[in-house]
Design a protein around this motif. Structure first.
Motif, PDB file in Angstrom:
ATOM      1  N   PRO A  48      -7.048  21.236   4.887  1.00 43.59           N
ATOM      2  CA  PRO A  48      -7.409  22.219   4.544  1.00 43.59           C
ATOM      3  C   PRO A  48      -7.967  22.341   3.224  1.00 43.59           C
ATOM      4  N   ALA A  49      -7.525  21.224   2.321  1.00 44.82           N
ATOM      5  CA  ALA A  49      -8.134  21.606   0.840  1.00 44.82           C
ATOM      6  C   ALA A  49      -9.486  21.050   0.769  1.00 44.82           C
ATOM      7  N   GLU A  50     -10.337  20.490   1.502  1.00 40.58           N
ATOM      8  CA  GLU A  50     -11.627  19.953   1.794  1.00 40.58           C
ATOM      9  C   GLU A  50     -12.104  20.269   2.998  1.00 40.58           C
ATOM     10  N   PRO A  51     -12.648  21.283   3.475  1.00 40.15           N
ATOM     11  CA  PRO A  51     -13.277  21.571   4.702  1.00 40.15           C
ATOM     12  C   PRO A  51     -14.301  20.496   4.991  1.00 40.15           C
ATOM     13  N   GLY A  52     -13.994  20.319   6.395  1.00 41.41           N
ATOM     14  CA  GLY A  52     -14.704  18.920   6.821  1.00 41.41           C
ATOM     15  C   GLY A  52     -14.193  17.695   6.685  1.00 41.41           C
ATOM     16  N   ALA A  53     -13.242  17.400   5.890  1.00 46.69           N
ATOM     17  CA  ALA A  53     -12.485  16.192   5.738  1.00 46.69           C
ATOM     18  C   ALA A  53     -11.191  16.248   6.683  1.00 46.69           C
ATOM     19  N   GLU A  54     -10.750  15.152   6.958  1.00 49.79           N
ATOM     20  CA  GLU A  54      -9.498  14.785   7.515  1.00 49.79           C
ATOM     21  C   GLU A  54      -8.387  14.003   6.711  1.00 49.79           C
ATOM     22  N   ARG A  55      -7.111  14.017   7.223  1.00 48.35           N
ATOM     23  CA  ARG A  55      -6.062  13.306   6.530  1.00 48.35           C
ATOM     24  C   ARG A  55      -5.426  12.713   7.596  1.00 48.35           C
ATOM     25  N   ALA A  56      -4.663  11.639   7.105  1.00 41.11           N
ATOM     26  CA  ALA A  56      -3.651  10.752   8.131  1.00 41.11           C
ATOM     27  C   ALA A  56      -2.531  10.283   7.061  1.00 41.11           C
ATOM     28  N   GLU A  57      -1.149  10.253   7.682  1.00 45.45           N
ATOM     29  CA  GLU A  57      -0.229   9.526   7.018  1.00 45.45           C
ATOM     30  C   GLU A  57       0.473   8.398   7.964  1.00 45.45           C
ATOM     31  N   VAL A  58       0.603   7.187   7.253  1.00 43.34           N
ATOM     32  CA  VAL A  58       1.217   6.220   8.079  1.00 43.34           C
ATOM     33  C   VAL A  58       2.462   5.544   7.312  1.00 43.34           C
ATOM     34  N   HIS A  59       3.355   5.256   7.844  1.00 44.26           N
ATOM     35  CA  HIS A  59       4.492   4.692   7.440  1.00 44.26           C
ATOM     36  C   HIS A  59       4.334   3.211   7.758  1.00 44.26           C
ATOM     37  N   TRP A  60       4.724   2.112   6.836  1.00 41.98           N
ATOM     38  CA  TRP A  60       4.592   0.633   7.104  1.00 41.98           C
ATOM     39  C   TRP A  60       5.644   0.040   6.778  1.00 41.98           C
ATOM     40  N   SER A  61       6.004  -0.993   7.339  1.00 40.34           N
ATOM     41  CA  SER A  61       6.842  -2.100   7.093  1.00 40.34           C
ATOM     42  C   SER A  61       6.242  -3.735   6.731  1.00 40.34           C
ATOM     43  N   GLY A  62       6.752  -4.480   5.980  1.00 44.83           N
ATOM     44  CA  GLY A  62       6.265  -5.473   5.984  1.00 44.83           C
ATOM     45  C   GLY A  62       6.620  -6.517   4.872  1.00 44.83           C
ATOM     46  N   PRO A  63       5.918  -7.778   4.715  1.00 42.07           N
ATOM     47  CA  PRO A  63       6.069  -8.437   3.345  1.00 42.07           C
ATOM     48  C   PRO A  63       5.687  -7.723   2.206  1.00 42.07           C
ATOM     49  N   VAL A  64       6.405  -8.018   1.023  1.00 40.28           N
ATOM     50  CA  VAL A  64       6.234  -7.590  -0.272  1.00 40.28           C
ATOM     51  C   VAL A  64       4.457  -8.045  -0.486  1.00 40.28           C
ATOM     52  N   GLY A  65       3.884  -7.091  -1.182  1.00 37.16           N
ATOM     53  CA  GLY A  65       2.386  -7.510  -1.254  1.00 37.16           C
ATOM     54  C   GLY A  65       1.515  -6.775  -0.223  1.00 37.16           C
ATOM     55  N   THR A  66       2.383  -6.125   0.926  1.00 41.54           N
ATOM     56  CA  THR A  66       1.259  -5.512   1.932  1.00 41.54           C
ATOM     57  C   THR A  66       0.666  -4.303   1.381  1.00 41.54           C
ATOM     58  N   GLY A  67       1.370  -3.453   0.557  1.00 37.86           N
ATOM     59  CA  GLY A  67       0.722  -2.213  -0.167  1.00 37.86           C
ATOM     60  C   GLY A  67      -0.514  -2.654  -0.820  1.00 37.86           C
ATOM     61  N   ALA A  68      -0.252  -3.669  -1.679  1.00 44.84           N
ATOM     62  CA  ALA A  68      -1.562  -4.302  -2.479  1.00 44.84           C
ATOM     63  C   ALA A  68      -2.747  -4.308  -1.318  1.00 44.84           C
ATOM     64  N   ALA A  69      -2.242  -5.155  -0.288  1.00 48.18           N
ATOM     65  CA  ALA A  69      -3.520  -5.375   0.537  1.00 48.18           C
ATOM     66  C   ALA A  69      -4.204  -4.178   1.244  1.00 48.18           C
ATOM     67  N   ILE A  70      -3.111  -3.235   1.417  1.00 45.50           N
ATOM     68  CA  ILE A  70      -3.754  -2.017   2.163  1.00 45.50           C
ATOM     69  C   ILE A  70      -4.436  -1.164   1.115  1.00 45.50           C
ATOM     70  N   ALA A  71      -3.950  -1.201  -0.188  1.00 49.55           N
ATOM     71  CA  ALA A  71      -4.806  -0.344  -1.242  1.00 49.55           C
ATOM     72  C   ALA A  71      -6.322  -1.187  -1.411  1.00 49.55           C
ATOM     73  N   SER A  72      -6.187  -2.462  -1.502  1.00 48.90           N
ATOM     74  CA  SER A  72      -7.467  -3.281  -1.597  1.00 48.90           C
ATOM     75  C   SER A  72      -8.489  -2.871  -0.615  1.00 48.90           C
ATOM     76  N   ALA A  73      -7.880  -2.985   0.585  1.00 49.15           N
ATOM     77  CA  ALA A  73      -8.796  -2.658   1.941  1.00 49.15           C
ATOM     78  C   ALA A  73      -9.381  -1.099   1.532  1.00 49.15           C
ATOM     79  N   LEU A  74      -8.667  -0.395   1.202  1.00 48.39           N
ATOM     80  CA  LEU A  74      -9.189   1.168   1.114  1.00 48.39           C
ATOM     81  C   LEU A  74      -9.951   1.389   0.017  1.00 48.39           C
ATOM     82  N   ALA A  75      -9.781   0.645  -1.093  1.00 54.69           N
ATOM     83  CA  ALA A  75     -10.522   0.984  -2.343  1.00 54.69           C
ATOM     84  C   ALA A  75     -12.162   0.584  -2.366  1.00 54.69           C
ATOM     85  N   GLY A  76     -12.524  -0.035  -1.127  1.00 54.46           N
ATOM     86  CA  GLY A  76     -13.839  -0.351  -0.935  1.00 54.46           C
ATOM     87  C   GLY A  76     -14.611   0.898  -0.698  1.00 54.46           C
ATOM     88  N   TRP A  77     -13.847   1.677   0.085  1.00 53.92           N
ATOM     89  CA  TRP A  77     -14.558   3.139   0.542  1.00 53.92           C
ATOM     90  C   TRP A  77     -14.405   4.080  -0.582  1.00 53.92           C
TER      91      TRP A  77
END
Length: 175
Positions: free
Chosen positions: A51-80
């Motif tokens: 709702p804060a940006e008409p035409g945009a969408e949002r999602a929320e995902v909880h994850w668990s895994g090895p230390v460093g997974t957050g950095a891998a996810i952030a790096s993958a998303l930073a390209g967009w």
């Protein structure tokens, strides 16, 4: 004669959250693929209107895994570049927690976090801010605000409130 024991170190596991605060609908598959590639699993998110940006969408995902997974996810998303997101990784014994924030205007920043999710600013960063500011209080406040990611927080706050009722997806096959 004594028995020898072999100690096996198990990789530390942690958990976190990915908030894609705002993305165009056409980016859905690309973002799911990017996060899925980072965690080693095919993913499908539950998308909701932002709702804060008409035409945009949002999602929320909880994850668990090895230390460093957050950095891998952030790096993958930073390209967009046109995506607003946050990724957290909880601290573990032996590793700091982290929070990455990204906006199209500001790019990405990474902050250390404690067990309650509060940002932890390293001593050397605080000392550097004090030294650079001298006797200028406003300059010190600006440097400390920057150290805590203030500009990113202010830009993302509207998007965070808009997602208060978002459905939550949990990833358990990470790593």
């Amino acid at each position: 004669m004594t028995a020898a024991h072999t100690l096996r170190r198990h990789p530390a596991t942690t958990a976190g959250v990915v908030w894609i605060h705002a993305s165009q609908r056409a980016m859905r598959t690309h973002l799911e693929w990017a996060v899925g590639h980072a965690v080693g699993d095919a993913l499908r998110f539950v998308w909701q209107p932002q709702p804060a940006e008409p035409g945009a969408e949002r999602a929320e995902v909880h994850w668990s895994g090895p230390v460093g997974t957050g950095a891998a996810i952030a790096s993958a998303l930073a390209g967009w570049r046109d995506v607003r997101f946050e990724v957290t990784e909880d601290p573990t014994p032996g590793s700091d927690g982290m929070r990455w924030m990204h906006t199209p205007q500001l790019g990405i920043t990474a902050q250390r976090i404690d067990a309650s999710g509060s940002i932890v600013v390293p001593e050397d960063r605080i000392r550097g801010a004090i030294d650079a500011a001298g006797t200028d209080g406003r300059r010190l406040l600006a440097a400390l605000d920057d150290a805590m990611g203030g500009a990113w927080d202010r830009e993302l706050e509207t998007y965070r409130h808009a997602s208060d009722a978002a459905p939550v997806i949990a990833l358990h096959r990470v790593g």
